[in-house]
Scaffold this active site. Structure first.
Site, PDB file in Angstrom:
ATOM      1  N   ASP A   1     -17.609  67.908 -16.954  1.00 51.38           N
ATOM      2  CA  ASP A   1     -17.743  67.714 -18.399  1.00 51.38           C
ATOM      3  C   ASP A   1     -16.621  68.420 -19.142  1.00 51.38           C
ATOM      4  O   ASP A   1     -16.787  68.846 -20.289  1.00 51.38           O
ATOM      5  CB  ASP A   1     -19.103  68.173 -18.918  1.00 51.38           C
ATOM      6  CG  ASP A   1     -19.538  67.412 -20.178  1.00 51.38           C
ATOM      7  OD1 ASP A   1     -18.874  66.425 -20.531  1.00 51.38           O
ATOM      8  OD2 ASP A   1     -20.524  67.820 -20.806  1.00 51.38           O
TER       9      ASP A   1
ATOM     10  N   HIS B   1     -25.797  65.078 -15.989  1.00 54.38           N
ATOM     11  CA  HIS B   1     -26.527  66.306 -16.334  1.00 54.38           C
ATOM     12  C   HIS B   1     -27.914  66.326 -15.689  1.00 54.38           C
ATOM     13  O   HIS B   1     -28.136  67.073 -14.760  1.00 54.38           O
ATOM     14  CB  HIS B   1     -26.624  66.516 -17.847  1.00 54.38           C
ATOM     15  CG  HIS B   1     -25.363  66.270 -18.582  1.00 54.38           C
ATOM     16  ND1 HIS B   1     -24.179  66.903 -18.264  1.00 54.38           N
ATOM     17  CD2 HIS B   1     -25.073  65.431 -19.623  1.00 54.38           C
ATOM     18  CE1 HIS B   1     -23.225  66.485 -19.071  1.00 54.38           C
ATOM     19  NE2 HIS B   1     -23.733  65.588 -19.903  1.00 54.38           N
TER      20      HIS B   1
ATOM     21  N   LYS C   1     -20.446  54.164 -20.293  1.00 57.59           N
ATOM     22  CA  LYS C   1     -21.182  55.409 -20.556  1.00 57.59           C
ATOM     23  C   LYS C   1     -22.171  55.149 -21.682  1.00 57.59           C
ATOM     24  O   LYS C   1     -21.814  54.603 -22.722  1.00 57.59           O
ATOM     25  CB  LYS C   1     -20.200  56.511 -20.954  1.00 57.59           C
ATOM     26  CG  LYS C   1     -20.841  57.817 -21.442  1.00 57.59           C
ATOM     27  CD  LYS C   1     -21.449  58.616 -20.302  1.00 57.59           C
ATOM     28  CE  LYS C   1     -21.959  59.979 -20.781  1.00 57.59           C
ATOM     29  NZ  LYS C   1     -20.884  60.907 -21.156  1.00 57.59           N
TER      30      LYS C   1
END
Length: 425
Positions: free
Chosen positions: A329, A261, A200
């Site tokens: 999330d 996102h 990530k």
């Protein structure tokens, strides 16, 4: 030798053919599905009759963080002092409760996408994954990212969520703080060395941190390319927190596999994602439901500016054919409420079938396990859940999971015969 298990129900969902089929007879041996609606079932099999329910593949959440949120913490984000209040041991024990709650909600596979807390270099999500795999605690299959790779002062730098003073929380490369090409390579190598199965990266600013603006690109093109190169040479995919349009484009050019996102992506950038086959985990429900009342005024202002644009971006991505996987999330959405993301995807323009594919076959493709997960098919891992009604018509039934099996082991709802079987089609 353990006897096979036969699951019976009124219906099962064929997510490839997009059909609800009747009846459902699934034979499980060990951790695998060995037959679907066979002419005969094995003699001596243990039978579980679920009655008037529909069998689905186990659902998947491609962005959450079990190491924050949950018991003793407020609902949603921002979490007050979440980076410094709890030691790593206490945090990991609490994560086991978040994991179990998510599993019982029908989500059998997740990506724990980036620690953003001080741990002394320990990869807590890897430890949690190992404990679940050993059967010590109940939880989904976890694809752990270790620490999120972020520049100093970047969105996922743990010190920026509460604007900590210099020196209050010193962090190492191993804990995700990396600046420059050399350091980001070293940081990626550290995560992989200690068990990360995905990387990530914080590529842009965010909404709920005292960092740069949500649209700003935080790593240079050269740093992003180095992160992708280092991970890909090890056979590991990369997911990027990227809100801003410029950052999303930079990630695509760098060869990053998945955008988290993508709230401010332009039409041109959406087309670029389609062209490159870049996945999107849109986390769209949080733009409706995230509790920001306790956030600082400047963070509430960012949310007021970004969230409406995010809600208008996703229907364009759906229409364009972007590969959209399901992600919440959490704890921005409370752990266990993961199915609300599917409902939001439908509200943004997906059909219920498309939303279910986002949480099954598309997510399985994203983690490169589409040959084993995301389908009720011979040879696949036996991740099976059961819901009432027809989820291809009414996506809200995914909030009412009555039965959960993961890897052939029943975790919820093995009671026999629930109602009278009805074929809905």
């Amino acid at each position: 030798m353990t006897a096979p298990t036969v699951l019976r129900a009124a219906r099962w969902a064929d997510v490839d053919e997009e059909e609800i089929r009747c009846p459902a007879v699934i034979v499980v041996e060990g951790d695998r599905i060995v037959a679907v609606n066979p002419a005969e079932v094995p003699a001596g099999a243990h039978e579980i009759d679920l009655g008037d329910l529909t069998l689905l593949p186990g659902l998947m959440d491609m962005e959450l963080n079990f190491l924050i949120g949950g018991p003793e913490t407020p609902t949603g984000l921002p979490l007050p002092m979440h980076g410094v209040q709890d030691d790593p041991a206490y945090r990991t024990i609490r994560a086991t409760l978040n994991a179990r709650k998510t599993l019982l909600a029908g989500f059998t596979t997740v990506r724990n996408l980036g620690l953003m807390v001080k741990t002394g270099g320990y990869l807590l999500d890897v430890a949690l994954q190992r404990a679940i795999d050993q059967g010590w605690v109940e939880g989904p299959r976890i694809i752990p990212a270790g620490h999120a790779v972020t520049p100093y002062g970047g969105h996922l730098d743990p010190t920026v969520f509460q604007r900590l003073a210099p020196g209050v929380m010193p962090l190492s490369i191993g804990e995700g703080i990396a600046n420059g090409v050399g350091e980001v390579r070293a940081c990626v190598r550290y995560q992989i060395r200690h068990g990360a199965k995905v990387i990530k990266v914080s590529a842009s600013g965010g909404v709920m941190s005292h960092s740069t603006g949500p649209g700003s690109q935080q790593y240079s093109d050269e740093e992003l390319a180095a992160i992708a190169d280092e991970a890909h040479r090890a056979g590991i995919r990369v997911a990027a927190h990227a809100v801003g349009d410029r950052a999303v484009r930079a990630c695509i050019r760098a060869g990053i596999d998945c955008i988290e996102h993508g709230f401010l992506a332009s039409d041109e950038t959406i087309a670029m994602m389609v062209e490159h086959g870049t996945f999107l985990v849109s986390t769209t429900y949080l733009t409706d439901a995230m509790d920001i009342e306790r956030a600082a005024p400047e963070l509430r202002k960012k949310a007021a500016e970004v969230f409406p644009r995010a809600r208008s971006m996703l229907p364009k991505a759906v229409a364009a054919g972007v590969k959209i996987a399901c992600g919440t999330d959490a704890p921005a959405v409370p752990h266990g409420d993961n199915a609300k993301e599917l409902i939001a995807l439908v509200e943004r323009g997906m059909t219920p079938v498309q939303a279910l594919r986002a949480a099954t076959v598309t997510s399985a493709e994203l983690i490169e396990l589409d040959h084993e997960l995301g389908r009720l098919r011979e040879g696949c891992l036996a991740d099976v859940i059961a819901v009432p009604g027809d989820p291809f018509r009414d996506i809200t039934v995914t909030r009412d999971v009555r039965f959960v099996m993961k890897d052939g082991r029943v975790h919820k709802g093995a009671e026999s015969s629930i109602g009278t079987p009805i074929c809905l089609r």
